[in-house]
Design an enzyme around this catalytic site. Structure first.
Site, short mmCIF file in Angstrom:
data_model
loop_
_atom_site.label_atom_id
_atom_site.label_comp_id
_atom_site.label_asym_id
_atom_site.label_seq_id
_atom_site.Cartn_x
_atom_site.Cartn_y
_atom_site.Cartn_z
N ASP A 99 -13.97 27.55 -19.60
CA ASP A 99 -13.66 26.47 -18.66
C ASP A 99 -12.41 25.76 -19.18
O ASP A 99 -12.44 25.08 -20.21
CB ASP A 99 -14.85 25.50 -18.59
CG ASP A 99 -14.61 24.39 -17.57
OD1 ASP A 99 -13.49 24.30 -17.03
OD2 ASP A 99 -15.54 23.59 -17.32
N TRP A 131 -20.32 18.97 -19.56
CA TRP A 131 -19.94 18.23 -18.34
C TRP A 131 -21.12 18.29 -17.35
O TRP A 131 -21.67 19.37 -17.10
CB TRP A 131 -18.70 18.90 -17.74
CG TRP A 131 -18.22 18.30 -16.45
CD1 TRP A 131 -18.00 16.98 -16.19
CD2 TRP A 131 -17.87 19.02 -15.25
NE1 TRP A 131 -17.54 16.82 -14.91
CE2 TRP A 131 -17.45 18.05 -14.31
CE3 TRP A 131 -17.87 20.36 -14.89
CZ2 TRP A 131 -17.03 18.40 -13.02
CZ3 TRP A 131 -17.44 20.70 -13.61
CH2 TRP A 131 -17.03 19.73 -12.70
N LYS A 173 -6.25 17.61 -13.81
CA LYS A 173 -5.88 16.63 -14.84
C LYS A 173 -4.45 16.83 -15.32
O LYS A 173 -3.70 15.88 -15.42
CB LYS A 173 -6.83 16.73 -16.04
CG LYS A 173 -8.27 16.97 -15.70
CD LYS A 173 -8.98 15.75 -15.19
CE LYS A 173 -10.39 16.12 -14.76
NZ LYS A 173 -11.23 15.01 -14.48
C1 LIG Z 1 -15.29 20.31 -18.28
C2 LIG Z 1 -14.83 20.25 -16.87
N1 LIG Z 1 -14.75 21.38 -16.16
C3 LIG Z 1 -14.34 21.39 -14.88
C4 LIG Z 1 -14.00 20.22 -14.26
C5 LIG Z 1 -13.59 20.36 -12.82
O1 LIG Z 1 -12.75 19.43 -12.33
P1 LIG Z 1 -12.02 19.61 -10.94
O2 LIG Z 1 -12.97 20.24 -9.99
O3 LIG Z 1 -11.64 18.24 -10.57
O4 LIG Z 1 -10.85 20.49 -11.21
C6 LIG Z 1 -14.08 19.00 -14.94
C7 LIG Z 1 -13.77 17.72 -14.30
O5 LIG Z 1 -14.05 16.65 -14.73
C8 LIG Z 1 -14.50 19.01 -16.28
O6 LIG Z 1 -14.59 17.92 -17.02
#
Ligand SMILES: Cc1ncc(COP(=O)(O)O)c(C=O)c1O
Length: 444
Positions: free
Chosen positions: A255, A174, A291
Protein backbone atom coordinates in the site's frame (compact mmCIF):
# COMPACT_ATOMS: atom_id res chain seq x y z
CA UNK A 1 -59.06 23.54 1.95
CA UNK A 2 -58.53 22.07 -1.50
CA UNK A 3 -59.92 18.75 -2.72
CA UNK A 4 -57.15 16.81 -4.35
CA UNK A 5 -57.02 13.55 -6.17
CA UNK A 6 -54.60 11.01 -4.84
CA UNK A 7 -51.96 10.22 -7.47
CA UNK A 8 -52.34 6.62 -6.54
CA UNK A 9 -48.69 5.80 -6.18
CA UNK A 10 -49.59 3.61 -3.28
CA UNK A 11 -50.66 0.13 -2.31
CA UNK A 12 -54.37 1.17 -2.33
CA UNK A 13 -54.21 1.59 -6.08
CA UNK A 14 -53.15 -2.03 -6.58
CA UNK A 15 -56.65 -3.62 -6.59
CA UNK A 16 -57.79 -1.24 -9.31
CA UNK A 17 -55.25 -2.82 -11.59
CA UNK A 18 -51.74 -2.06 -12.59
CA UNK A 19 -51.13 1.47 -13.78
CA UNK A 20 -54.62 2.66 -12.83
CA UNK A 21 -54.79 5.57 -10.49
CA UNK A 22 -56.48 5.53 -7.12
CA UNK A 23 -59.55 7.73 -7.50
CA UNK A 24 -59.96 8.75 -3.87
CA UNK A 25 -59.85 12.40 -3.10
CA UNK A 26 -58.73 14.09 0.07
CA UNK A 27 -58.68 17.56 1.50
CA UNK A 28 -55.55 19.43 2.23
CA UNK A 29 -54.42 22.94 2.80
CA UNK A 30 -51.04 22.11 1.34
CA UNK A 31 -50.49 23.27 -2.22
CA UNK A 32 -48.50 20.19 -3.13
CA UNK A 33 -49.42 16.86 -1.73
CA UNK A 34 -49.26 14.24 -4.45
CA UNK A 35 -50.26 11.19 -2.39
CA UNK A 36 -53.13 10.84 0.06
CA UNK A 37 -51.45 10.45 3.47
CA UNK A 38 -53.34 7.22 4.10
CA UNK A 39 -52.10 5.91 0.79
CA UNK A 40 -48.39 6.39 1.38
CA UNK A 41 -46.47 3.32 0.30
CA UNK A 42 -45.22 1.10 3.03
CA UNK A 43 -41.49 1.75 3.05
CA UNK A 44 -39.25 -1.22 2.52
CA UNK A 45 -36.52 0.64 4.43
CA UNK A 46 -38.31 0.88 7.78
CA UNK A 47 -36.11 -1.79 9.30
CA UNK A 48 -32.82 -0.23 8.16
CA UNK A 49 -30.94 0.94 11.25
CA UNK A 50 -28.71 3.99 11.21
CA UNK A 51 -25.12 2.87 10.66
CA UNK A 52 -22.20 3.94 12.82
CA UNK A 53 -20.20 7.00 11.80
CA UNK A 54 -16.91 6.33 10.02
CA UNK A 55 -14.26 6.59 12.76
CA UNK A 56 -12.03 8.89 10.67
CA UNK A 57 -14.46 10.89 8.52
CA UNK A 58 -16.88 11.04 11.46
CA UNK A 59 -14.32 13.23 13.23
CA UNK A 60 -14.76 15.83 10.49
CA UNK A 61 -18.55 15.64 10.84
CA UNK A 62 -18.26 16.43 14.56
CA UNK A 63 -15.72 19.15 13.86
CA UNK A 64 -18.00 20.82 11.31
CA UNK A 65 -20.92 20.74 13.74
CA UNK A 66 -18.86 22.57 16.40
CA UNK A 67 -19.29 26.34 16.23
CA UNK A 68 -16.32 27.21 18.51
CA UNK A 69 -13.95 29.64 16.76
CA UNK A 70 -10.84 27.90 18.14
CA UNK A 71 -11.81 24.38 17.02
CA UNK A 72 -9.14 22.13 15.52
CA UNK A 73 -9.48 19.11 13.24
CA UNK A 74 -6.62 16.65 13.61
CA UNK A 75 -8.67 13.74 12.31
CA UNK A 76 -8.32 13.66 8.58
CA UNK A 77 -4.95 13.29 6.86
CA UNK A 78 -4.72 16.32 4.61
CA UNK A 79 -1.76 18.67 4.33
CA UNK A 80 -2.36 22.28 5.36
CA UNK A 81 -0.32 25.45 4.80
CA UNK A 82 1.20 27.27 7.76
CA UNK A 83 -2.03 29.13 8.37
CA UNK A 84 -4.01 25.92 8.48
CA UNK A 85 -5.60 26.43 5.06
CA UNK A 86 -5.88 23.72 2.44
CA UNK A 87 -2.88 23.59 0.17
CA UNK A 88 -2.65 23.27 -3.60
CA UNK A 89 0.84 22.26 -4.65
CA UNK A 90 2.56 24.89 -6.87
CA UNK A 91 3.31 22.20 -9.48
CA UNK A 92 -0.41 21.30 -9.54
CA UNK A 93 -1.35 24.97 -10.07
CA UNK A 94 1.11 25.11 -12.97
CA UNK A 95 -0.19 21.86 -14.51
CA UNK A 96 -3.76 23.10 -14.23
CA UNK A 97 -2.81 26.36 -15.96
CA UNK A 98 -1.24 24.39 -18.79
CA UNK A 99 -4.28 22.12 -19.12
CA UNK A 100 -6.52 25.16 -19.15
CA UNK A 101 -4.72 26.47 -22.22
CA UNK A 102 -5.14 23.20 -24.06
CA UNK A 103 -8.26 22.35 -25.95
CA UNK A 104 -9.14 19.41 -23.70
CA UNK A 105 -12.25 17.32 -24.13
CA UNK A 106 -14.30 15.44 -21.55
CA UNK A 107 -14.63 12.10 -23.31
CA UNK A 108 -14.61 8.85 -21.36
CA UNK A 109 -11.20 7.37 -20.83
CA UNK A 110 -10.54 3.61 -21.13
CA UNK A 111 -11.90 1.23 -18.47
CA UNK A 112 -8.44 0.96 -16.94
CA UNK A 113 -7.56 4.62 -17.47
CA UNK A 114 -5.20 6.31 -19.92
CA UNK A 115 -2.09 4.35 -20.89
CA UNK A 116 0.20 7.37 -20.45
CA UNK A 117 -0.97 7.91 -16.88
CA UNK A 118 -0.63 4.20 -16.09
CA UNK A 119 2.93 4.04 -17.43
CA UNK A 120 4.00 7.15 -15.52
CA UNK A 121 2.39 5.85 -12.33
CA UNK A 122 4.14 2.47 -12.65
CA UNK A 123 7.52 4.18 -13.20
CA UNK A 124 7.03 6.27 -10.11
CA UNK A 125 6.35 3.25 -7.93
CA UNK A 126 8.71 0.64 -9.42
CA UNK A 127 11.41 2.98 -10.80
CA UNK A 128 11.85 3.89 -14.47
CA UNK A 129 14.48 1.23 -15.06
CA UNK A 130 12.67 -1.58 -13.31
CA UNK A 131 12.99 -4.81 -15.33
CA UNK A 132 9.27 -5.37 -14.72
CA UNK A 133 8.54 -2.16 -16.61
CA UNK A 134 11.10 -2.70 -19.36
CA UNK A 135 9.71 -6.23 -19.96
CA UNK A 136 6.08 -5.05 -19.79
CA UNK A 137 5.29 -7.38 -16.88
CA UNK A 138 3.05 -5.03 -14.93
CA UNK A 139 -0.72 -4.85 -15.37
CA UNK A 140 -1.77 -1.34 -14.35
CA UNK A 141 -5.21 0.21 -14.09
CA UNK A 142 -6.10 3.70 -12.96
CA UNK A 143 -8.33 3.56 -9.88
CA UNK A 144 -10.44 5.75 -7.63
CA UNK A 145 -7.45 6.81 -5.55
CA UNK A 146 -5.77 4.43 -3.12
CA UNK A 147 -9.04 3.17 -1.67
CA UNK A 148 -10.22 2.13 -5.14
CA UNK A 149 -6.90 0.41 -5.85
CA UNK A 150 -7.13 -1.59 -2.62
CA UNK A 151 -10.71 -2.52 -3.38
CA UNK A 152 -10.15 -3.59 -6.99
CA UNK A 153 -7.04 -5.46 -5.82
CA UNK A 154 -8.99 -7.32 -3.13
CA UNK A 155 -11.77 -8.18 -5.62
CA UNK A 156 -9.17 -9.47 -8.04
CA UNK A 157 -7.52 -11.62 -5.36
CA UNK A 158 -10.89 -13.04 -4.37
CA UNK A 159 -11.80 -13.82 -7.99
CA UNK A 160 -8.58 -15.52 -9.00
CA UNK A 161 -7.33 -17.14 -5.81
CA UNK A 162 -10.48 -19.13 -4.95
CA UNK A 163 -8.98 -20.71 -1.82
CA UNK A 164 -7.89 -17.40 -0.38
CA UNK A 165 -9.65 -16.49 2.87
CA UNK A 166 -7.52 -13.82 4.52
CA UNK A 167 -5.48 -10.71 3.98
CA UNK A 168 -2.89 -10.14 6.71
CA UNK A 169 -2.54 -6.60 8.10
CA UNK A 170 -0.30 -4.89 10.64
CA UNK A 171 -1.63 -4.22 14.14
CA UNK A 172 -2.74 -1.45 14.02
CA UNK A 173 -3.49 -0.48 10.46
CA UNK A 174 -5.42 2.19 8.55
CA UNK A 175 -9.06 1.77 9.62
CA UNK A 176 -10.46 1.41 6.12
CA UNK A 177 -8.28 -1.61 5.28
CA UNK A 178 -10.64 -3.85 7.21
CA UNK A 179 -13.97 -2.89 5.58
CA UNK A 180 -12.30 -2.99 2.16
CA UNK A 181 -11.13 -6.54 2.87
CA UNK A 182 -14.54 -7.62 4.19
CA UNK A 183 -16.24 -5.96 1.22
CA UNK A 184 -14.41 -8.40 -1.05
CA UNK A 185 -15.55 -11.38 1.06
CA UNK A 186 -12.08 -11.81 2.56
CA UNK A 187 -11.27 -11.78 6.27
CA UNK A 188 -8.65 -9.61 7.89
CA UNK A 189 -5.93 -11.36 9.92
CA UNK A 190 -3.39 -9.52 12.02
CA UNK A 191 0.36 -9.66 12.34
CA UNK A 192 2.03 -7.91 15.25
CA UNK A 193 3.70 -4.64 14.29
CA UNK A 194 3.70 -1.80 16.80
CA UNK A 195 5.30 -1.85 20.21
CA UNK A 196 3.63 1.08 21.94
CA UNK A 197 5.92 0.93 24.98
CA UNK A 198 9.13 1.36 23.03
CA UNK A 199 7.53 3.28 20.10
CA UNK A 200 9.11 0.81 17.71
CA UNK A 201 8.26 -2.19 15.57
CA UNK A 202 8.00 -5.53 17.39
CA UNK A 203 10.45 -6.97 14.88
CA UNK A 204 10.70 -10.52 16.15
CA UNK A 205 6.96 -10.83 16.72
CA UNK A 206 6.18 -9.43 13.30
CA UNK A 207 8.57 -11.85 11.59
CA UNK A 208 7.23 -14.72 13.67
CA UNK A 209 3.63 -13.94 12.65
CA UNK A 210 4.57 -13.68 8.98
CA UNK A 211 6.40 -16.95 9.27
CA UNK A 212 3.47 -18.63 11.04
CA UNK A 213 0.95 -17.49 8.43
CA UNK A 214 -0.02 -20.37 6.09
CA UNK A 215 2.09 -20.57 2.92
CA UNK A 216 0.91 -18.39 0.03
CA UNK A 217 -0.88 -15.92 2.29
CA UNK A 218 -1.52 -12.37 1.11
CA UNK A 219 0.43 -9.87 3.22
CA UNK A 220 -0.49 -6.19 3.13
CA UNK A 221 2.55 -3.99 3.78
CA UNK A 222 2.45 -0.21 3.97
CA UNK A 223 5.48 1.03 2.03
CA UNK A 224 6.28 4.30 3.81
CA UNK A 225 4.98 6.62 6.52
CA UNK A 226 2.90 3.88 8.15
CA UNK A 227 -0.62 4.96 9.06
CA UNK A 228 -1.42 5.26 11.95
CA UNK A 229 1.84 4.57 13.83
CA UNK A 230 4.32 6.75 11.91
CA UNK A 231 6.93 3.98 12.32
CA UNK A 232 8.39 2.21 9.26
CA UNK A 233 10.61 -0.87 9.10
CA UNK A 234 14.33 -0.18 8.72
CA UNK A 235 15.95 -1.44 5.52
CA UNK A 236 17.42 -4.30 7.55
CA UNK A 237 13.96 -5.30 8.67
CA UNK A 238 12.53 -4.95 5.14
CA UNK A 239 15.19 -7.43 3.99
CA UNK A 240 14.10 -9.91 6.64
CA UNK A 241 10.41 -9.39 5.75
CA UNK A 242 11.23 -10.05 2.10
CA UNK A 243 13.10 -13.22 3.04
CA UNK A 244 10.24 -14.61 5.15
CA UNK A 245 7.66 -13.75 2.49
CA UNK A 246 9.76 -15.39 -0.18
CA UNK A 247 10.38 -18.55 1.82
CA UNK A 248 6.67 -18.82 2.67
CA UNK A 249 5.64 -17.97 -0.92
CA UNK A 250 3.50 -15.15 0.43
CA UNK A 251 1.97 -12.74 -2.06
CA UNK A 252 2.85 -9.18 -1.05
CA UNK A 253 0.29 -6.41 -1.50
CA UNK A 254 2.01 -3.05 -1.02
CA UNK A 255 0.00 0.00 0.00
CA UNK A 256 1.81 3.09 -1.31
CA UNK A 257 -0.28 5.99 0.00
CA UNK A 258 2.43 8.37 1.23
CA UNK A 259 5.32 8.17 -1.24
CA UNK A 260 7.65 11.03 -0.25
CA UNK A 261 6.17 11.73 3.17
CA UNK A 262 8.58 9.55 5.13
CA UNK A 263 11.95 10.89 3.95
CA UNK A 264 10.96 13.75 1.66
CA UNK A 265 12.48 11.78 -1.24
CA UNK A 266 10.05 9.86 -3.44
CA UNK A 267 12.65 7.30 -4.63
CA UNK A 268 13.86 6.53 -1.10
CA UNK A 269 10.30 6.02 0.02
CA UNK A 270 9.63 3.51 -2.78
CA UNK A 271 12.79 1.53 -1.94
CA UNK A 272 10.95 -1.45 -0.33
CA UNK A 273 8.98 -2.12 -3.54
CA UNK A 274 12.10 -1.99 -5.65
CA UNK A 275 14.05 -4.19 -3.25
CA UNK A 276 11.29 -6.82 -3.16
CA UNK A 277 11.20 -6.86 -6.98
CA UNK A 278 15.00 -7.36 -7.05
CA UNK A 279 14.48 -10.32 -4.73
CA UNK A 280 12.06 -11.90 -7.21
CA UNK A 281 8.70 -10.96 -5.64
CA UNK A 282 5.81 -10.17 -7.97
CA UNK A 283 3.79 -7.85 -5.72
CA UNK A 284 0.54 -5.98 -6.12
CA UNK A 285 0.86 -2.25 -5.46
CA UNK A 286 -1.95 0.09 -4.55
CA UNK A 287 -0.86 3.67 -5.28
CA UNK A 288 -2.51 6.89 -4.17
CA UNK A 289 -1.87 10.40 -5.48
CA UNK A 290 -4.11 11.96 -2.84
CA UNK A 291 -1.45 13.03 -0.36
CA UNK A 292 1.73 13.52 -2.37
CA UNK A 293 0.00 15.53 -5.12
CA UNK A 294 -2.59 17.06 -2.78
CA UNK A 295 -5.27 15.71 -5.13
CA UNK A 296 -7.47 14.30 -2.36
CA UNK A 297 -10.90 14.90 -3.89
CA UNK A 298 -9.81 14.18 -7.46
CA UNK A 299 -9.53 10.49 -6.57
CA UNK A 300 -6.42 9.59 -8.54
CA UNK A 301 -4.71 6.27 -7.97
CA UNK A 302 -3.48 3.12 -9.63
CA UNK A 303 -3.36 -0.60 -9.03
CA UNK A 304 -0.32 -2.46 -10.34
CA UNK A 305 -0.12 -6.24 -10.50
CA UNK A 306 3.36 -7.56 -11.27
CA UNK A 307 3.32 -10.73 -13.36
CA UNK A 308 5.81 -13.20 -14.84
CA UNK A 309 5.62 -12.06 -18.48
CA UNK A 310 3.82 -9.67 -20.87
CA UNK A 311 1.18 -12.25 -21.82
CA UNK A 312 0.22 -12.74 -18.18
CA UNK A 313 0.19 -8.97 -17.69
CA UNK A 314 -2.25 -8.55 -20.57
CA UNK A 315 -4.56 -11.25 -19.22
CA UNK A 316 -4.48 -9.82 -15.70
CA UNK A 317 -5.22 -6.35 -17.01
CA UNK A 318 -8.20 -7.63 -18.98
CA UNK A 319 -9.59 -9.27 -15.82
CA UNK A 320 -9.06 -6.11 -13.77
CA UNK A 321 -11.04 -4.24 -16.42
CA UNK A 322 -13.84 -6.79 -16.16
CA UNK A 323 -14.01 -6.09 -12.43
CA UNK A 324 -14.01 -2.31 -12.95
CA UNK A 325 -16.59 -2.13 -15.76
CA UNK A 326 -19.72 -3.00 -13.75
CA UNK A 327 -18.59 -0.90 -10.78
CA UNK A 328 -17.95 2.51 -12.38
CA UNK A 329 -17.14 1.88 -16.06
CA UNK A 330 -14.08 4.10 -16.22
CA UNK A 331 -12.15 6.40 -13.88
CA UNK A 332 -12.35 10.22 -13.73
CA UNK A 333 -10.01 12.06 -16.06
CA UNK A 334 -9.06 15.44 -14.64
CA UNK A 335 -6.84 14.45 -11.73
CA UNK A 336 -5.07 11.85 -13.84
CA UNK A 337 -4.35 14.50 -16.46
CA UNK A 338 -2.79 16.71 -13.80
CA UNK A 339 -0.57 13.86 -12.61
CA UNK A 340 0.45 12.95 -16.19
CA UNK A 341 1.22 16.59 -17.01
CA UNK A 342 3.53 16.78 -14.00
CA UNK A 343 5.23 13.39 -14.22
CA UNK A 344 5.57 13.63 -18.01
CA UNK A 345 7.48 16.91 -17.92
CA UNK A 346 10.98 16.94 -16.38
CA UNK A 347 10.66 20.55 -15.17
CA UNK A 348 7.29 19.99 -13.51
CA UNK A 349 8.41 16.66 -12.09
CA UNK A 350 11.37 18.37 -10.43
CA UNK A 351 9.07 21.03 -9.08
CA UNK A 352 6.81 18.28 -7.67
CA UNK A 353 9.75 16.58 -5.94
CA UNK A 354 10.57 19.90 -4.27
CA UNK A 355 6.93 20.39 -3.27
CA UNK A 356 6.87 16.95 -1.65
CA UNK A 357 10.10 17.65 0.20
CA UNK A 358 8.66 20.96 1.39
CA UNK A 359 5.58 19.20 2.82
CA UNK A 360 7.70 16.52 4.50
CA UNK A 361 10.05 19.15 6.01
CA UNK A 362 7.15 21.25 7.26
CA UNK A 363 5.67 18.22 8.99
CA UNK A 364 9.00 17.55 10.73
CA UNK A 365 9.17 21.20 11.87
CA UNK A 366 5.68 21.03 13.31
CA UNK A 367 6.55 17.84 15.20
CA UNK A 368 9.47 19.62 16.88
CA UNK A 369 7.44 22.69 17.67
CA UNK A 370 4.65 20.52 19.09
CA UNK A 371 7.03 18.76 21.51
CA UNK A 372 8.64 22.01 22.66
CA UNK A 373 5.22 23.59 23.22
CA UNK A 374 4.07 20.60 25.27
CA UNK A 375 7.08 21.06 27.54
CA UNK A 376 6.39 24.78 27.73
CA UNK A 377 2.77 24.03 28.68
CA UNK A 378 4.08 22.12 31.70
CA UNK A 379 3.49 18.55 30.52
CA UNK A 380 5.91 16.13 32.15
CA UNK A 381 4.97 13.17 29.93
CA UNK A 382 7.61 11.79 27.56
CA UNK A 383 6.57 13.06 24.13
CA UNK A 384 9.81 12.17 22.32
CA UNK A 385 7.94 9.66 20.12
CA UNK A 386 6.32 12.59 18.31
CA UNK A 387 9.64 13.47 16.70
CA UNK A 388 10.70 9.81 16.34
CA UNK A 389 7.63 9.08 14.24
CA UNK A 390 7.45 10.09 10.59
CA UNK A 391 4.87 10.98 7.99
CA UNK A 392 1.54 12.65 8.27
CA UNK A 393 0.33 11.06 11.49
CA UNK A 394 1.38 11.04 15.06
CA UNK A 395 0.27 8.23 17.28
CA UNK A 396 0.18 10.45 20.35
CA UNK A 397 -0.45 7.76 22.96
CA UNK A 398 -3.40 9.80 24.26
CA UNK A 399 -6.05 7.57 25.78
CA UNK A 400 -9.63 7.42 24.50
CA UNK A 401 -10.88 9.38 27.51
CA UNK A 402 -8.28 12.09 26.94
CA UNK A 403 -9.28 12.35 23.26
CA UNK A 404 -12.94 12.70 24.28
CA UNK A 405 -12.02 15.43 26.79
CA UNK A 406 -10.05 17.29 24.13
CA UNK A 407 -13.12 17.33 21.90
CA UNK A 408 -15.68 18.14 24.58
CA UNK A 409 -13.70 20.69 26.58
CA UNK A 410 -11.35 22.22 24.02
CA UNK A 411 -12.95 21.58 20.59
CA UNK A 412 -9.94 19.57 19.42
CA UNK A 413 -10.91 16.57 17.30
CA UNK A 414 -8.89 13.44 16.52
CA UNK A 415 -9.65 9.73 16.21
CA UNK A 416 -10.18 8.06 19.58
CA UNK A 417 -7.07 5.89 19.18
CA UNK A 418 -5.06 9.11 19.71
CA UNK A 419 -3.96 9.49 16.11
CA UNK A 420 -3.40 13.14 15.22
CA UNK A 421 -2.78 14.50 11.75
CA UNK A 422 0.34 16.65 12.17
CA UNK A 423 -0.40 19.03 9.25
CA UNK A 424 -3.65 19.89 11.03
CA UNK A 425 -1.47 21.78 13.52
CA UNK A 426 -0.11 25.20 12.61
CA UNK A 427 2.21 27.74 14.25
CA UNK A 428 -0.88 29.64 15.30
CA UNK A 429 -2.65 26.70 16.90
CA UNK A 430 0.16 24.60 18.37
CA UNK A 431 0.23 26.59 21.66
CA UNK A 432 -3.50 26.11 22.27
CA UNK A 433 -3.24 22.42 21.39
CA UNK A 434 -0.27 21.86 23.71
CA UNK A 435 -1.99 23.69 26.60
CA UNK A 436 -5.17 21.68 26.12
CA UNK A 437 -3.28 18.36 26.01
CA UNK A 438 -1.35 19.31 29.14
CA UNK A 439 -4.67 19.99 30.87
CA UNK A 440 -6.48 16.79 29.83
CA UNK A 441 -3.43 14.71 30.81
CA UNK A 442 -3.22 16.61 34.12
CA UNK A 443 0.32 17.73 33.36
CA UNK A 444 1.57 14.16 33.75
C1 LIG B 1 -2.59 3.62 4.56
C2 LIG B 1 -3.53 4.23 3.58
N1 LIG B 1 -3.81 3.57 2.45
C3 LIG B 1 -4.65 4.06 1.54
C4 LIG B 1 -5.27 5.27 1.74
C5 LIG B 1 -6.21 5.70 0.65
O1 LIG B 1 -6.40 7.02 0.49
P1 LIG B 1 -7.13 7.61 -0.79
O2 LIG B 1 -8.25 6.71 -1.15
O3 LIG B 1 -7.56 8.95 -0.34
O4 LIG B 1 -6.10 7.65 -1.86
C6 LIG B 1 -5.03 6.00 2.91
C7 LIG B 1 -5.69 7.27 3.18
O5 LIG B 1 -5.74 7.81 4.24
C8 LIG B 1 -4.14 5.47 3.85
O6 LIG B 1 -3.83 6.10 4.97
Amino acid sequence: MIARKCLGLCRHSAPSGRGKLCARTYSTSAKRHPVHPEHLCESVWSRVPKGPMDPILGVTVKFLADSAPNKLNLGVGTYRDENGHSYVLPCVREAEARLHQQDIDHEYTCIGGAERFNNLAASLAFGETSPLILNRQIATVQTLSGTGALHIGADFLKSWLPNLRYIHYSTPTWGNHIPICLGSQLEPKRYRYYDSVNIAIEEDNMLEDLNDAPSSSVIMLQVSAHNPTGIDPSRELWKKISEVCKTKKHLVFFDLAYQGFATGNTDNDAWPIRYFVEQGHLPLVSQSFAKNFGLYGQRVGALHVATANPTEAESVKSQLELIIRPQYSSPPIHGARIVSTILGDPVLKNMWKKDVRHMADQIKNIRQLFVSQLKQAGSTRDWSHITKQIGMFCYTGLKEEECRDLAELYHIYMTLDGRASIPGISKNTVGYLADSIAKVTHYQ
